[in-house]
Write an enzyme that holds these catalytic residues in place. Sequence first.
Site, short mmCIF file in Angstrom:
data_model
loop_
_atom_site.label_atom_id
_atom_site.label_comp_id
_atom_site.label_asym_id
_atom_site.label_seq_id
_atom_site.Cartn_x
_atom_site.Cartn_y
_atom_site.Cartn_z
CD GLU A 143 -2.43 0.92 2.97
OE1 GLU A 143 -2.00 0.05 3.77
OE2 GLU A 143 -3.38 1.66 3.23
CE LYS B 1 -7.03 0.60 3.95
NZ LYS B 1 -5.81 1.05 4.66
CB CYS C 278 -3.83 -2.27 4.55
SG CYS C 278 -2.83 -2.54 6.04
C1 ACM Z 1 -3.79 0.02 7.29
O1 ACM Z 1 -4.90 -0.23 6.83
N1 ACM Z 1 -2.84 0.54 6.55
C2 ACM Z 1 -3.48 -0.29 8.70
#
Ligand code: ACM
Length: 261
Positions: free
Chosen positions: A38, A108, A141
């Site tokens: 990420e 995301k 993530c």
């Molecule tokens: C995250 O979602 N980077 C902890």
Amino acid sequence: MKVGYVQNSPLFGEKEKNFAQIEKLIDNIQADLIVLPELFATGYTFISKEEALNLAEKINGDTSIFLQQISQKTGAIIVGGFVEKEGSKIYNSSMMIFKEKIIGTYRKIHLYNKEKMWFSPGNKQFMIYEVNNVKIGIMICFDWIFPESARSLALLGADIIAHSANLVLPYCQNAMKTRCLENHVFAITANRIGTEERGKDKFIFTGASQITAFDGEVLSSAPVSEVFVDIIDIDIKAARNKSLNEFNNLFKDRRQELYKL
Ligand code: ACM
């Protein structure tokens, strides 16, 4: 199929240096799919929306040009994270590149902690992309903590989940064994290492990038605090069989009529 990840140690805000580190790490590597972390080129710990906005790019910006270069070099489909700009909004996004083509992006959906102060939450559904007869889904993530993320991708037909991460909690690597087992999918969790102390935040990123098989077996596990690259062979056919035995099928046995969603 040869798949793998790069576990890097980005310097906050230093895109060119971070590109150069990745380029060095993948020198001489040939693969079919490589997942990068990420926000692999920008760093993670923003202290204002302006700062994140200054590092943001449209889909066809510098990061996509860099990913196209490393895709050409390695022959691999590349998935990696970036700050995506659209109008006045920015997203914590990941893009999939193959050779000179942008195959797709993912924004995301489940933002973690102060990410909610800079990023808009993803506004597009989970999607899978088929390249070279392989179906690849993307999540980022913290999406791991919502079983719906991996389930959505698996129901769409993902063989492999490309999971770019900047993990700071110690649970994900274990959880991914279950995510993969309950969906019979492979997952590549590409994490970063290092510490970022900025503003009031200090994040220690947990490394231990992981390739997890459809049956929950860990096929590759990176060190917790070293940069690392691993490429392994997997057979994705196994992920297409959702039966556990003669009587149980992970998808057909679902009882949606009895679930409160
Ligand atoms: C995250 O979602 N980077 C902890």
